[in-house]
Design an enzyme around this catalytic site. Structure first.
Site, PDB file in Angstrom:
ATOM      1  N   GLU A 173       0.842  -1.187   0.000  1.00 27.28           N
ATOM      2  CA  GLU A 173       0.000   0.000   0.000  1.00 27.28           C
ATOM      3  C   GLU A 173       0.882   1.244   0.000  1.00 27.28           C
ATOM      4  O   GLU A 173       1.785   1.374   0.838  1.00 27.28           O
ATOM      5  CB  GLU A 173      -0.916   0.005   1.224  1.00 27.28           C
ATOM      6  CG  GLU A 173      -1.628   1.323   1.497  1.00 27.28           C
ATOM      7  CD  GLU A 173      -2.457   1.814   0.326  1.00 27.28           C
ATOM      8  OE1 GLU A 173      -2.281   2.991  -0.066  1.00 27.28           O
ATOM      9  OE2 GLU A 173      -3.268   1.029  -0.205  1.00 27.28           O
ATOM     10  N   ASN A 231      -4.028   5.231   1.601  1.00 28.25           N
ATOM     11  CA  ASN A 231      -4.023   4.727   2.972  1.00 28.25           C
ATOM     12  C   ASN A 231      -4.395   3.254   2.935  1.00 28.25           C
ATOM     13  O   ASN A 231      -4.995   2.779   1.963  1.00 28.25           O
ATOM     14  CB  ASN A 231      -5.041   5.487   3.834  1.00 28.25           C
ATOM     15  CG  ASN A 231      -6.444   5.457   3.246  1.00 28.25           C
ATOM     16  OD1 ASN A 231      -6.796   6.353   2.462  1.00 28.25           O
ATOM     17  ND2 ASN A 231      -7.242   4.460   3.572  1.00 28.25           N
ATOM     18  N   MET A 251     -10.206   3.722  -0.540  1.00 26.39           N
ATOM     19  CA  MET A 251     -11.427   4.509  -0.400  1.00 26.39           C
ATOM     20  C   MET A 251     -12.434   3.814   0.514  1.00 26.39           C
ATOM     21  O   MET A 251     -13.388   4.432   0.995  1.00 26.39           O
ATOM     22  CB  MET A 251     -12.044   4.761  -1.777  1.00 26.39           C
ATOM     23  CG  MET A 251     -12.975   5.949  -1.821  1.00 26.39           C
ATOM     24  SD  MET A 251     -12.169   7.543  -1.560  1.00 26.39           S
ATOM     25  CE  MET A 251     -11.473   7.827  -3.189  1.00 26.39           C
ATOM     26  N   VAL A 260       4.491   0.688  -5.221  1.00 26.29           N
ATOM     27  CA  VAL A 260       4.901  -0.170  -6.324  1.00 26.29           C
ATOM     28  C   VAL A 260       5.093   0.706  -7.559  1.00 26.29           C
ATOM     29  O   VAL A 260       4.186   1.432  -7.974  1.00 26.29           O
ATOM     30  CB  VAL A 260       3.872  -1.276  -6.587  1.00 26.29           C
ATOM     31  CG1 VAL A 260       4.227  -2.070  -7.843  1.00 26.29           C
ATOM     32  CG2 VAL A 260       3.791  -2.218  -5.376  1.00 26.29           C
ATOM     33  N   HIS A 302     -16.938   6.996  -8.272  1.00 17.42           N
ATOM     34  CA  HIS A 302     -17.276   5.660  -8.769  1.00 17.42           C
ATOM     35  C   HIS A 302     -16.671   5.404 -10.147  1.00 17.42           C
ATOM     36  O   HIS A 302     -17.318   4.853 -11.025  1.00 17.42           O
ATOM     37  CB  HIS A 302     -18.805   5.503  -8.854  1.00 17.42           C
ATOM     38  CG  HIS A 302     -19.498   5.566  -7.541  1.00 17.42           C
ATOM     39  ND1 HIS A 302     -20.883   5.682  -7.427  1.00 17.42           N
ATOM     40  CD2 HIS A 302     -19.027   5.526  -6.268  1.00 17.42           C
ATOM     41  CE1 HIS A 302     -21.218   5.716  -6.141  1.00 17.42           C
ATOM     42  NE2 HIS A 302     -20.108   5.623  -5.426  1.00 17.42           N
ATOM     43  N   ASN A 305     -12.892  -1.073  -9.281  1.00 19.66           N
ATOM     44  CA  ASN A 305     -14.029  -0.624 -10.091  1.00 19.66           C
ATOM     45  C   ASN A 305     -13.685  -0.500 -11.568  1.00 19.66           C
ATOM     46  O   ASN A 305     -14.562  -0.579 -12.425  1.00 19.66           O
ATOM     47  CB  ASN A 305     -14.532   0.726  -9.572  1.00 19.66           C
ATOM     48  CG  ASN A 305     -15.086   0.652  -8.168  1.00 19.66           C
ATOM     49  OD1 ASN A 305     -15.429  -0.418  -7.679  1.00 19.66           O
ATOM     50  ND2 ASN A 305     -15.157   1.786  -7.501  1.00 19.66           N
ATOM     51  N   THR A 362     -18.996  -0.949  -5.613  1.00 18.44           N
ATOM     52  CA  THR A 362     -18.091  -1.753  -4.791  1.00 18.44           C
ATOM     53  C   THR A 362     -18.507  -3.217  -4.713  1.00 18.44           C
ATOM     54  O   THR A 362     -17.661  -4.112  -4.816  1.00 18.44           O
ATOM     55  CB  THR A 362     -17.976  -1.159  -3.382  1.00 18.44           C
ATOM     56  OG1 THR A 362     -17.495   0.187  -3.477  1.00 18.44           O
ATOM     57  CG2 THR A 362     -17.013  -1.966  -2.530  1.00 18.44           C
TER      58      THR A 362
END
Length: 519
Positions: A41, A120, A124, A234, A440, A474, A486
């Site tokens: 992450e 984080n 989301m 990454v 979205h 998504n 989601t």
């Protein structure tokens, strides 16, 4: 579960830690517990357990700090609690997210001026509203025969329920009023109903939001073969010939680079950064970044009539007010928008000082509109310019078509009718949020039935042309949707994870057999 020691190799390297990446970790932990899983992450861990929703943090200062820590390069910029508060000519993100610094709109195009991301653990999923409706009509992916079972499994992982506000008095009243306006002529499954939500109760009884922590669950957290590395960006997916072979990652705390070999790589960043990483890795199928799909959002607000103040008390600092609730007006092909009707604990528009608001009596109505899909709506990447993370800068190309404007006008008319049915509108007309407000975004790594150049990945989410490389999030959804994505994207992640698990299981069995023969 989080640590700073980078492994030299893993069976599966997962990029990103949002709900779909968490789904891969969970399914693999359940089906192939011997598999070594490394999750990377770019942002920090902001909660305990990792991936939990920030609104479950009771202390306002701690909650604000967690949100700021999620804002990556945008930390410190002014934010707004709702995109409806953005003033004309301004661009502000919601707490916990950050906007593109540049490249958000090409000259003469609508662009996505408030397209937002978060960095984080939990992605989301640490900031969302938990809405998990099932797709209907043309929103569904018709070439997946197992879609219903996959959605069932996604509901299990997310902990979806429609019972969260069953005992609250006001949501039932809202649905009755909406149903009188909407339900006639609709099939029972498409009538007004409680919104399926990813929420859960703490042991002490408090109702709180679910995040990627719930998707990971104890099977992942207790898995000794699972490692979560936060603050780990990454930079490239590594390939060995045609197949994915690992990742190159930068420790954001020390700046050191690491190469981690992997038998499978899953990229589940988001619908903007997943195609960015593939592009940076030299993996550039024709459809990469194309068919970018935001959902135009129309909002309105009304006040319920005749609400007794004795019915309600204000919510605590964390979790959800059980006086309020979320109702759902499902999408139909005849009415191509999805209604998310949320009760609020405060008015979104100023009221008189002597006009107190009963929590739950203000109803915020939102209609998400299905997009007219076009391959020209896309995110491109500029190899000459680096973004704040050192990756190729994004350039958004996005237009609302004539068909999109027609749907938006229909949605504006419908939302006024719904607002009048619910109670007394608080404004004269509805407001269309700036493009990008929905959060979205879809389509940029879209799934296809065959490799015909119009999709990036297979029905199992494996990238065409690059075996052992999977995409998640998504961006994989290939259809034009209006409903919150989601649940669907987690369902697609389940299918991909099962495919990897099957291959790993067969491989591990073969290895055990070879070892026995050698002995």
């Amino acid at each position: 579960m989080t640590r700073r020691e980078y492994p030299l190799e893993a069976d599966v390297a997962i990029v990103g830690s949002g709900p779909t990446s968490a789904a891969y970790a969970r399914i693999l932990s359940e089906l192939v517990p011997a598999a070594r899983i490394a999750m990377f992450e770019a942002g920090p861990s902001i909660s305990n357990p990792p991936g939990a929703h920030v609104k479950n943090i009771a202390d306002p200062a701690e909650r604000a700090a967690a949100q700021r820590a999620s804002e990556g390069p945008g930390a410190g910029a002014p934010t707004v609690s709702s995109p409806g508060q953005v003033k004309a000519g301004t661009r502000q993100a919601r707490p916990g997210t950050f906007l593109l610094a540049e490249g958000f709109a090409a000259p003469g195009e609508d662009g996505l001026p408030v397209a937002a991301m978060s960095s984080n653990v939990g992605g989301m999923g640490a900031h969302w509203t938990g809405a998990c409706p099932r797709p209907g009509g043309s929103e569904r992916i018709d070439f997946l025969p197992d879609l219903e079972e996959l959605l069932d499994e996604a509901e299990r992982l997310l902990g979806v329920t429609t019972q969260a506000f069953e005992q609250a008095p006001l949501p039932r009243r809202v649905r009755e009023l909406l149903a009188a306006r909407v339900d006639a002529g609709r099939e029972s499954s498409l009538r007004v109903q409680p919104m399926p939500l990813a929420v859960h109760r703490r042991p002490e009884g408090e109702l709180v939001w679910s995040g990627a922590d719930v998707v990971m669950g104890e099977p992942t957290r207790a898995n000794a073969n699972f490692t979560l590395l936060d603050n780990s960006l990454v930079l490239r997916v590594l390939t060995d010939g045609a197949s994915a072979s690992g990742v190159e990652v930068r420790d954001q705390e020390t700046g050191t680079l690491h190469q981690v070999a992997a038998r499978f790589v899953v990229v589940g960043a988001d619908a903007l950064r997943t195609p960015q990483l593939l592009w940076a890795s030299g993996i550039r199928p024709a459809a990469l970044g194309r068919y970018l799909n935001d959902q135009a959002q129309v909002v309105f607000a009304s006040r319920l009539r005749g609400v007794d103040a004795q019915l309600a008390s204000r919510s605590s600092g964390a979790g959800l007010s059980e006086q309020s609730g979320v109702s759902w007006v499902p999408y139909t092909d005849d009415e191509p928008f999805h209604g998310q009707i949320m009760q609020l604990d405060a008015s979104p528009v100023p009221l008189a000082d002597d006009d107190p608001v009963v929590p739950g009596s203000i109803v915020g109505l939102g209609l998400f509109c299905a997009k007219d899909l076009s391959e020209e709506d896309r995110v491109e990447f500029d190899d000459r310019v680096a973004d704040s993370y050192g990756l190729p800068a994004m350039r958004i190309h996005y237009r609302l078509s004539a068909a999109d404007h027609q749907v938006i006008e229909r949605a504006k008319e419908q939302i006024v009718r719904l607002g009048q049915a619910v109670g007394d509108p608080l404004d004269d007309r509805p407001f269309v949020l700036p493009p990008g407000s929905s959060l979205h975004y879809q389509g940029t790594t879209r799934m296809g039935q065959v490799d015909d150049g119009t999709s990036v990945c297979s029905p199992d989410s494996q990238v065409w042309q690059v075996p052992r490389l999977y995409v998640a999030g998504n961006g994989v959804i290939p259809t034009s949707t209006a409903c919150n994505p989601t649940l669907t994207s987690v369902a697609l992640a389940v299918r991909g994870a099962r495919r990897i698990a099957e291959e790993l299981e067969n491989s591990l069995l073969m290895s055990e057999s070879d070892n026995r023969m050698c002995k």
